[in-house]
Scaffold this motif. Structure first.
Motif, mmCIF file in Angstrom:
data_model
loop_
_atom_site.group_PDB
_atom_site.id
_atom_site.type_symbol
_atom_site.label_atom_id
_atom_site.label_comp_id
_atom_site.label_asym_id
_atom_site.label_seq_id
_atom_site.Cartn_x
_atom_site.Cartn_y
_atom_site.Cartn_z
ATOM 1 N N LEU A 188 12.989 12.549 0.346
ATOM 2 C CA LEU A 188 11.982 11.578 0.792
ATOM 3 C C LEU A 188 12.614 10.713 1.871
ATOM 4 O O LEU A 188 13.689 10.137 1.666
ATOM 5 N N ILE A 189 11.947 10.622 3.009
ATOM 6 C CA ILE A 189 12.453 9.811 4.116
ATOM 7 C C ILE A 189 11.482 8.667 4.351
ATOM 8 O O ILE A 189 10.330 8.884 4.743
ATOM 9 N N VAL A 190 11.938 7.441 4.076
ATOM 10 C CA VAL A 190 11.113 6.249 4.298
ATOM 11 C C VAL A 190 11.246 5.873 5.770
ATOM 12 O O VAL A 190 12.346 5.625 6.264
ATOM 13 N N SER A 191 10.128 5.863 6.484
ATOM 14 C CA SER A 191 10.169 5.585 7.921
ATOM 15 C C SER A 191 9.813 4.140 8.246
ATOM 16 O O SER A 191 10.421 3.542 9.123
ATOM 17 N N THR A 192 8.847 3.567 7.536
ATOM 18 C CA THR A 192 8.397 2.209 7.824
ATOM 19 C C THR A 192 7.986 1.518 6.537
ATOM 20 O O THR A 192 7.366 2.138 5.671
ATOM 21 N N VAL A 193 8.306 0.221 6.434
ATOM 22 C CA VAL A 193 7.830 -0.593 5.316
ATOM 23 C C VAL A 193 7.254 -1.868 5.919
ATOM 24 O O VAL A 193 7.912 -2.541 6.713
ATOM 25 N N ARG A 194 6.020 -2.186 5.541
ATOM 26 C CA ARG A 194 5.357 -3.377 6.072
ATOM 27 C C ARG A 194 4.841 -4.235 4.929
ATOM 28 O O ARG A 194 4.285 -3.722 3.965
ATOM 29 N N GLY A 195 4.978 -5.547 5.101
ATOM 30 C CA GLY A 195 4.436 -6.496 4.146
ATOM 31 C C GLY A 195 3.370 -7.334 4.821
ATOM 32 O O GLY A 195 3.444 -7.588 6.023
ATOM 33 N N CYS A 196 2.386 -7.750 4.069
ATOM 34 C CA CYS A 196 1.336 -8.581 4.644
ATOM 35 C C CYS A 196 1.605 -10.054 4.342
ATOM 36 O O CYS A 196 2.441 -10.391 3.503
ATOM 37 N N CYS A 197 0.883 -10.917 5.022
ATOM 38 C CA CYS A 197 0.804 -12.347 4.676
ATOM 39 C C CYS A 197 2.165 -13.045 4.662
ATOM 40 O O CYS A 197 2.432 -13.864 3.791
ATOM 41 N N GLY A 198 3.045 -12.723 5.577
ATOM 42 C CA GLY A 198 4.342 -13.385 5.620
ATOM 43 C C GLY A 198 5.367 -12.831 4.656
ATOM 44 O O GLY A 198 6.405 -13.436 4.421
ATOM 45 N N THR A 199 5.107 -11.662 4.086
ATOM 46 C CA THR A 199 6.071 -11.029 3.180
ATOM 47 C C THR A 199 7.167 -10.390 4.034
ATOM 48 O O THR A 199 6.882 -9.555 4.889
ATOM 49 N N ARG A 200 8.407 -10.812 3.807
ATOM 50 C CA ARG A 200 9.550 -10.286 4.553
ATOM 51 C C ARG A 200 10.162 -9.099 3.820
ATOM 52 O O ARG A 200 10.482 -9.198 2.644
ATOM 53 N N ILE A 201 10.344 -8.014 4.536
ATOM 54 C CA ILE A 201 11.018 -6.840 3.965
ATOM 55 C C ILE A 201 12.507 -7.042 4.232
ATOM 56 O O ILE A 201 12.937 -7.083 5.383
ATOM 57 N N THR A 202 13.300 -7.187 3.178
ATOM 58 C CA THR A 202 14.725 -7.457 3.347
ATOM 59 C C THR A 202 15.585 -6.211 3.166
ATOM 60 O O THR A 202 16.772 -6.244 3.467
#
Length: 135
Positions: A49-63
């Motif tokens: 499994l290759i994770v290409s993009t992770v997005r959070g809404c409403c000011g959620t920071r992906i760390t």
């Protein structure tokens, strides 16, 4: 006589969250702190499994999220941070993970409610048996 060959169907990579919704329940305004969370998933497929993009809404920071392929049967973790507004409101956030899973983007949901004040904080106000008064 030849024996029939059974073709094995390839499933590809398959991202599956340990749980798809995190319910934070009720959080009192006076107890608000920055939120940190780990979202765990497993590759239930038969290819990396290759994770290409992770997005959070409403000011959620992906760390953080896996930058290397997650092998079949292995686990991966997406780490996030966010702050909640110091007022009463419903919490509804999403984290979307795009990968090579043939079913497309997988969405993780965060729910809950921020409420004004803990009613038990006022239980002893006006109650003479609650202890000595200091003036």
């Amino acid at each position: 006589m030849l024996s029939p060959v059974v073709a094995q169907e390839k499933k590809g990579a398959k991202l599956s969250y340990t749980k798809e919704v995190e319910d934070l329940g009720k959080i009192y305004v006076q107890d608000l702190e920055p939120m940190k969370m780990e979202i765990e998933f497993t590759n239930e497929g038969d290819e990396p499994l290759i994770v290409s993009t992770v997005r959070g809404c409403c000011g959620t920071r992906i760390t953080g999220y896996p930058r290397q392929p997650v092998l079949p049967g292995e686990k991966g973790v997406v780490t996030i941070e966010f702050r909640l507004a110091p007022r009463a409101h419903n919490i509804s956030r999403t984290v979307s993970v795009m990968s090579n899973d043939p079913s497309g983007m997988k969405v993780f949901r965060i729910r809950g409610e921020v409420v004004e004040t803990d009613p038990s904080a006022f239980e002893n106000i006006g109650n003479p048996s609650a202890g000595p008064r200091t003036n």
